[in-house]
Scaffold this motif. Sequence first.
Motif, PDB file in Angstrom:
ATOM      1  N   ALA A 112       0.833  -1.204   0.000  1.00 33.34           N
ATOM      2  CA  ALA A 112       0.000   0.000   0.000  1.00 33.34           C
ATOM      3  C   ALA A 112       0.868   1.255   0.000  1.00 33.34           C
ATOM      4  O   ALA A 112       0.603   2.217  -0.739  1.00 33.34           O
ATOM      5  CB  ALA A 112      -0.923  -0.007   1.218  1.00 33.34           C
ATOM      6  N   TRP A 113       1.921   1.251   0.806  1.00 37.42           N
ATOM      7  CA  TRP A 113       2.803   2.411   0.852  1.00 37.42           C
ATOM      8  C   TRP A 113       3.667   2.522  -0.400  1.00 37.42           C
ATOM      9  O   TRP A 113       4.053   3.630  -0.800  1.00 37.42           O
ATOM     10  CB  TRP A 113       3.678   2.362   2.100  1.00 37.42           C
ATOM     11  CG  TRP A 113       2.955   2.851   3.311  1.00 37.42           C
ATOM     12  CD1 TRP A 113       2.489   2.112   4.360  1.00 37.42           C
ATOM     13  CD2 TRP A 113       2.581   4.206   3.585  1.00 37.42           C
ATOM     14  NE1 TRP A 113       1.856   2.921   5.270  1.00 37.42           N
ATOM     15  CE2 TRP A 113       1.898   4.213   4.824  1.00 37.42           C
ATOM     16  CE3 TRP A 113       2.757   5.410   2.912  1.00 37.42           C
ATOM     17  CZ2 TRP A 113       1.393   5.379   5.390  1.00 37.42           C
ATOM     18  CZ3 TRP A 113       2.253   6.575   3.479  1.00 37.42           C
ATOM     19  CH2 TRP A 113       1.585   6.549   4.700  1.00 37.42           C
ATOM     20  N   THR A 114       3.972   1.397  -1.035  1.00 36.82           N
ATOM     21  CA  THR A 114       4.718   1.447  -2.289  1.00 36.82           C
ATOM     22  C   THR A 114       3.889   2.120  -3.378  1.00 36.82           C
ATOM     23  O   THR A 114       4.405   2.930  -4.162  1.00 36.82           O
ATOM     24  CB  THR A 114       5.114   0.027  -2.732  1.00 36.82           C
ATOM     25  OG1 THR A 114       5.902  -0.585  -1.703  1.00 36.82           O
ATOM     26  CG2 THR A 114       5.921   0.062  -4.020  1.00 36.82           C
ATOM     27  N   ALA A 115       2.601   1.788  -3.427  1.00 41.27           N
ATOM     28  CA  ALA A 115       1.717   2.434  -4.404  1.00 41.27           C
ATOM     29  C   ALA A 115       1.668   3.939  -4.168  1.00 41.27           C
ATOM     30  O   ALA A 115       1.723   4.735  -5.118  1.00 41.27           O
ATOM     31  CB  ALA A 115       0.318   1.827  -4.318  1.00 41.27           C
ATOM     32  N   LEU A 162      -7.990   7.603  10.979  1.00 43.62           N
ATOM     33  CA  LEU A 162      -7.330   7.662  12.280  1.00 43.62           C
ATOM     34  C   LEU A 162      -8.111   6.854  13.311  1.00 43.62           C
ATOM     35  O   LEU A 162      -7.519   6.167  14.152  1.00 43.62           O
ATOM     36  CB  LEU A 162      -7.186   9.111  12.735  1.00 43.62           C
ATOM     37  CG  LEU A 162      -6.473   9.324  14.078  1.00 43.62           C
ATOM     38  CD1 LEU A 162      -5.065   8.739  14.051  1.00 43.62           C
ATOM     39  CD2 LEU A 162      -6.424  10.810  14.430  1.00 43.62           C
ATOM     40  N   ARG A 163      -9.435   6.911  13.233  1.00 45.17           N
ATOM     41  CA  ARG A 163     -10.242   6.112  14.157  1.00 45.17           C
ATOM     42  C   ARG A 163      -9.979   4.621  13.953  1.00 45.17           C
ATOM     43  O   ARG A 163      -9.875   3.859  14.916  1.00 45.17           O
ATOM     44  CB  ARG A 163     -11.725   6.428  13.956  1.00 45.17           C
ATOM     45  CG  ARG A 163     -12.628   5.683  14.939  1.00 45.17           C
ATOM     46  CD  ARG A 163     -14.043   6.224  14.920  1.00 45.17           C
ATOM     47  NE  ARG A 163     -14.672   6.062  13.618  1.00 45.17           N
ATOM     48  CZ  ARG A 163     -15.082   7.068  12.852  1.00 45.17           C
ATOM     49  NH1 ARG A 163     -14.911   8.320  13.255  1.00 45.17           N
ATOM     50  NH2 ARG A 163     -15.658   6.848  11.688  1.00 45.17           N
ATOM     51  N   VAL A 196      -2.341   4.891   4.890  1.00 49.80           N
ATOM     52  CA  VAL A 196      -2.096   5.905   3.856  1.00 49.80           C
ATOM     53  C   VAL A 196      -3.150   7.000   3.942  1.00 49.80           C
ATOM     54  O   VAL A 196      -2.837   8.199   3.891  1.00 49.80           O
ATOM     55  CB  VAL A 196      -2.094   5.264   2.456  1.00 49.80           C
ATOM     56  CG1 VAL A 196      -2.037   6.342   1.371  1.00 49.80           C
ATOM     57  CG2 VAL A 196      -0.908   4.313   2.305  1.00 49.80           C
ATOM     58  N   GLY A 197      -4.416   6.605   4.087  1.00 51.53           N
ATOM     59  CA  GLY A 197      -5.483   7.592   4.201  1.00 51.53           C
ATOM     60  C   GLY A 197      -5.329   8.481   5.411  1.00 51.53           C
ATOM     61  O   GLY A 197      -5.681   9.667   5.382  1.00 51.53           O
ATOM     62  N   LEU A 202       0.570  14.119   6.170  1.00 47.40           N
ATOM     63  CA  LEU A 202       1.832  14.274   6.887  1.00 47.40           C
ATOM     64  C   LEU A 202       3.018  13.959   5.984  1.00 47.40           C
ATOM     65  O   LEU A 202       4.090  14.566   6.110  1.00 47.40           O
ATOM     66  CB  LEU A 202       1.846  13.357   8.112  1.00 47.40           C
ATOM     67  CG  LEU A 202       0.826  13.696   9.207  1.00 47.40           C
ATOM     68  CD1 LEU A 202       0.739  12.571  10.226  1.00 47.40           C
ATOM     69  CD2 LEU A 202       1.192  15.007   9.895  1.00 47.40           C
ATOM     70  N   MET A 203       2.833  13.011   5.076  1.00 45.19           N
ATOM     71  CA  MET A 203       3.933  12.637   4.191  1.00 45.19           C
ATOM     72  C   MET A 203       4.231  13.710   3.142  1.00 45.19           C
ATOM     73  O   MET A 203       5.389  13.920   2.775  1.00 45.19           O
ATOM     74  CB  MET A 203       3.620  11.304   3.503  1.00 45.19           C
ATOM     75  CG  MET A 203       3.594  10.110   4.437  1.00 45.19           C
ATOM     76  SD  MET A 203       5.192   9.850   5.255  1.00 45.19           S
ATOM     77  CE  MET A 203       4.783   8.465   6.320  1.00 45.19           C
TER      78      MET A 203
END
Length: 277
Positions: A112-115, A162-163, A196-197, A202-203
């Motif tokens: 997911a983070w690679t995408a 976040l929840r 990711v959502g 922040l990224m």
Amino acid sequence: MPHLRPGAAAPARPGVLLPRRELAAGWTLMVLIAVLAWAVTVGQSRRMAVEPGTMGMAPPLFLALWVVMMAAMMLPSVAPVAITWVRAIGRHSAGPARVLRITGFVSGYLLAWTAFGLLVYGVLAVTGRLVGGSPAAARWIGAGAFLLAGLQQFGPLKRICLRHCRNPMFQLARYARYRRWAKDLRVGAHHGLYCVGCCWGLMIVLIPLGVMNVAAMAAVAGVIFLEKLWWRGPWLARAVGVAFLVLAVLAPFQGWLLPGLQEAPMGDMDMDMGPAR
């Protein structure tokens, strides 16, 4: 007072997902992996200048470094969910099968983070061209990045994700009903998408602050950790959002706030090339 049989493990306290011993072992492993990832990231950052664009990296190299960065920044905050799921895997498999299932979960999360990293690479390529063509554009690109990040901190996507990241048990119970085919890969990817959502805003501040800016990465990682695990995490998310909005206002007038969008001095670019002959 109830008595435990000799050799029996003490039950977990109410509200604690795992016994203390298993929590400690899991946290130790996750922290060690994160420390190794930080060591690689810091070592690589010393060889690279903080500058706009993709820093001369091809997509495969960038994505490889991005995955290491995500392991460094995200693993501590995702540890509770990962440890809980890995323990569930351990109840139903052993030996090579367990290793394969754990690998599938971690691979799905990093997938997911690679995408997202591929998207970041495209954005960096565009910003590099814009800043190269017009250095004055850096101030507005930086302001836009801070503005997006600030608005994201108050948006519904941030709140929902976040929840989930703070209270994942309902979702973990739902994962148990997934079909066996690639189950752990899908679980890891699904949870990774929630991360990711939650954290994309922040990224993206790393674009104006510098993708290889270790201090900025550490600050963002700290915010992510506290947002997910501190009892006042949602309050912190809003406070950080306000800070980003303030930076968005200041960025067009304070270029020093945008080290990641400033062209590197020639001396820095040639620092690994040795003395001129």
